[in-house]
Write a protein that holds these residues in place. Sequence first.
Motif, PDB file in Angstrom:
ATOM      1  N   LEU A 126       0.813  -1.211   0.000  1.00  0.00           N
ATOM      2  CA  LEU A 126       0.000   0.000   0.000  1.00  0.00           C
ATOM      3  C   LEU A 126       0.850   1.266   0.000  1.00  0.00           C
ATOM      4  CD1 LEU A 126      -2.574  -1.211   2.648  1.00  0.00           C
ATOM      5  CD2 LEU A 126      -3.051  -0.802   0.232  1.00  0.00           C
ATOM      6  N   SER A 127       2.170   1.119  -0.015  1.00  0.00           N
ATOM      7  CA  SER A 127       3.093   2.250   0.059  1.00  0.00           C
ATOM      8  C   SER A 127       3.850   2.411  -1.251  1.00  0.00           C
ATOM      9  CB  SER A 127       4.094   2.036   1.198  1.00  0.00           C
ATOM     10  OG  SER A 127       3.452   1.790   2.421  1.00  0.00           O
ATOM     11  N   ARG A 128       4.430   3.591  -1.406  1.00  0.00           N
ATOM     12  CA  ARG A 128       5.343   3.863  -2.508  1.00  0.00           C
ATOM     13  C   ARG A 128       6.650   4.372  -1.918  1.00  0.00           C
ATOM     14  NH1 ARG A 128       1.955   1.296  -4.327  1.00  0.00           N
ATOM     15  NH2 ARG A 128       0.947   1.385  -6.361  1.00  0.00           N
ATOM     16  N   PRO A 129       7.785   4.084  -2.563  1.00  0.00           N
ATOM     17  CA  PRO A 129       9.084   4.466  -1.986  1.00  0.00           C
ATOM     18  C   PRO A 129       9.224   5.969  -1.816  1.00  0.00           C
ATOM     19  CG  PRO A 129       9.357   2.882  -3.782  1.00  0.00           C
ATOM     20  CD  PRO A 129       7.937   3.339  -3.828  1.00  0.00           C
ATOM     21  N   PRO A 160      11.959   9.236  -1.157  1.00  0.00           N
ATOM     22  CA  PRO A 160      13.262   9.501  -1.790  1.00  0.00           C
ATOM     23  C   PRO A 160      14.419   8.718  -1.188  1.00  0.00           C
ATOM     24  CG  PRO A 160      12.036  11.539  -1.567  1.00  0.00           C
ATOM     25  CD  PRO A 160      11.230  10.491  -0.864  1.00  0.00           C
ATOM     26  N   ASP A 161      14.341   8.393   0.098  1.00  0.00           N
ATOM     27  CA  ASP A 161      15.423   7.623   0.721  1.00  0.00           C
ATOM     28  C   ASP A 161      15.243   6.118   0.564  1.00  0.00           C
ATOM     29  OD1 ASP A 161      13.337   7.070   2.429  1.00  0.00           O
ATOM     30  OD2 ASP A 161      14.287   7.870   4.229  1.00  0.00           O
ATOM     31  N   GLY A 162      14.204   5.707  -0.187  1.00  0.00           N
ATOM     32  CA  GLY A 162      13.955   4.288  -0.429  1.00  0.00           C
ATOM     33  C   GLY A 162      13.055   3.628   0.589  1.00  0.00           C
ATOM     34  N   SER A 163      12.698   4.316   1.651  1.00  0.00           N
ATOM     35  CA  SER A 163      11.851   3.720   2.690  1.00  0.00           C
ATOM     36  C   SER A 163      10.398   3.624   2.240  1.00  0.00           C
ATOM     37  CB  SER A 163      11.931   4.559   3.972  1.00  0.00           C
ATOM     38  OG  SER A 163      11.397   5.861   3.755  1.00  0.00           O
ATOM     39  N   LEU A 164       9.691   2.661   2.818  1.00  0.00           N
ATOM     40  CA  LEU A 164       8.259   2.474   2.576  1.00  0.00           C
ATOM     41  C   LEU A 164       7.529   2.732   3.891  1.00  0.00           C
ATOM     42  CD1 LEU A 164       8.399  -0.850   0.536  1.00  0.00           C
ATOM     43  CD2 LEU A 164       7.804   1.400  -0.376  1.00  0.00           C
ATOM     44  N   PRO A 165       6.692   3.780   3.979  1.00  0.00           N
ATOM     45  CA  PRO A 165       6.045   4.108   5.254  1.00  0.00           C
ATOM     46  C   PRO A 165       5.199   2.980   5.846  1.00  0.00           C
ATOM     47  CG  PRO A 165       5.876   5.945   3.742  1.00  0.00           C
ATOM     48  CD  PRO A 165       6.445   4.800   2.956  1.00  0.00           C
ATOM     49  N   GLY A 166       4.710   2.066   4.999  1.00  0.00           N
ATOM     50  CA  GLY A 166       3.884   0.983   5.507  1.00  0.00           C
ATOM     51  C   GLY A 166       4.613  -0.329   5.697  1.00  0.00           C
ATOM     52  N   GLN A 167       5.932  -0.325   5.533  1.00  0.00           N
ATOM     53  CA  GLN A 167       6.695  -1.579   5.556  1.00  0.00           C
ATOM     54  C   GLN A 167       6.493  -2.368   6.846  1.00  0.00           C
ATOM     55  OE1 GLN A 167       8.971  -3.013   3.105  1.00  0.00           O
ATOM     56  NE2 GLN A 167       8.497  -4.683   4.514  1.00  0.00           N
TER      57      GLN A 167
END
Length: 414
Positions: free
Chosen positions: A368-371, A373-380
């Motif tokens: 449900l997330s998109r990367p 700029p730092d490559g993180s996914l808020p829903g990971q």
Amino acid sequence: MTRTRLEQLRDYTYRKVPVVLGECQTDLPPLNLSVGEPKFGAYETVAEALAATNPADWGKYPPVNAGPALRQAMADWLRSRYDLPDGMLDTEAHVHPVFGTKEGLFSAILTSVLRKEDRLERAGRGHLRPIVVLPNPLYHVYVGAALTSGAEVVYAPCTAATDFAPDLSVVPEDDWERVALVIATNPGNPTGTLLSATFMKAAIEKARTHDFTYLSDECYSELYFETTPLGAMDVCRDMGGSLDNVWVVNSLSKRSGLPGLRSGFIAGDADRLEDLYYMRAYGGAQTPVALQEAAIQLWRDETHVEKFRAKYAAINAMACNIFGELPGFRAPEAGFVLWQPVSSGNGDHVARRLWQEQAVRTLPGSILSRPMPDGSLPGQGFVRFALIYAEDVTREALLRSVDILANDNRHGAV
């Protein structure tokens, strides 16, 4: 290598789920809590309404903005729900029915980007690319429409640091003139949280300063537990009554548990709705006249909504009782989803175990997330449970899940 927009459209949420979850490894009956499709709704009410419609209505081309009776029913609902003063909401100018909000949102995003392109061109800044600001995690249709529009997409993370409101500070101050649209989901999907009046007021003021659309997606607004959610219409009323630069979206899909009826609306800024009318006249799906007649009865009836809300309140209370002691558990304020953090931080791993070992199908938050700029996914670090079944079935699904959620660190993340 940068992927094309068409290639990025292949990141479709429900196509990715089987890849992440793999094959179920148990003989337990599968329970699908990955799709927000209610398993109970106003079936009797809609059956009666459909039975009373005129079969000849299926022989008519439906108007782009539906018939006056449906617009009136929606406008009356808005006036009642948000206690709007006389004159604030004009039925003809401020309410535009759509054939389900999925189609409506797609058209709304395209329209907003074209409008900003036009404004930039007239200001001699046509070389600039419009920006669409989306919450992250988010409803996948936002992404599809934004990519199709050709706009630059900026993702505003919704995390505990901002009480799960979109963090609009991700937009540099110099870029706000390029913004075509900001979308905020209230109540949040998948977070189940409510936006504050302070957040909405600030976003609306910024929209009016920089001439973009603030779109408040409020499709879960009627499924609340203790606090009736404030909506953008409430905030506009308290700011003086103008609907400039604001669109509100809602439908019968969640309110009445009838996603198949495809009855929704976009309401607000009249000038922008005129643009939306022409966009949808070319490519929008229009609500069949016979379905409009049924929808009118449902928009005018609150009895079934109150019963529906009570069912969800009971299911939510039961879910909170089962999951309440899990690390990081946060009771949802509205809606029918649990946004459950996992202690290992790897929602994919936990969702895979839930499916393979317990036949409970959920949505990993990464999907449900998109990367960023730092490559993180808020829903990971989350798993989403859609509490769409009756109480007994939901209880079984959650009881199957609780041990895996409580002990996912013990088994290690892969």
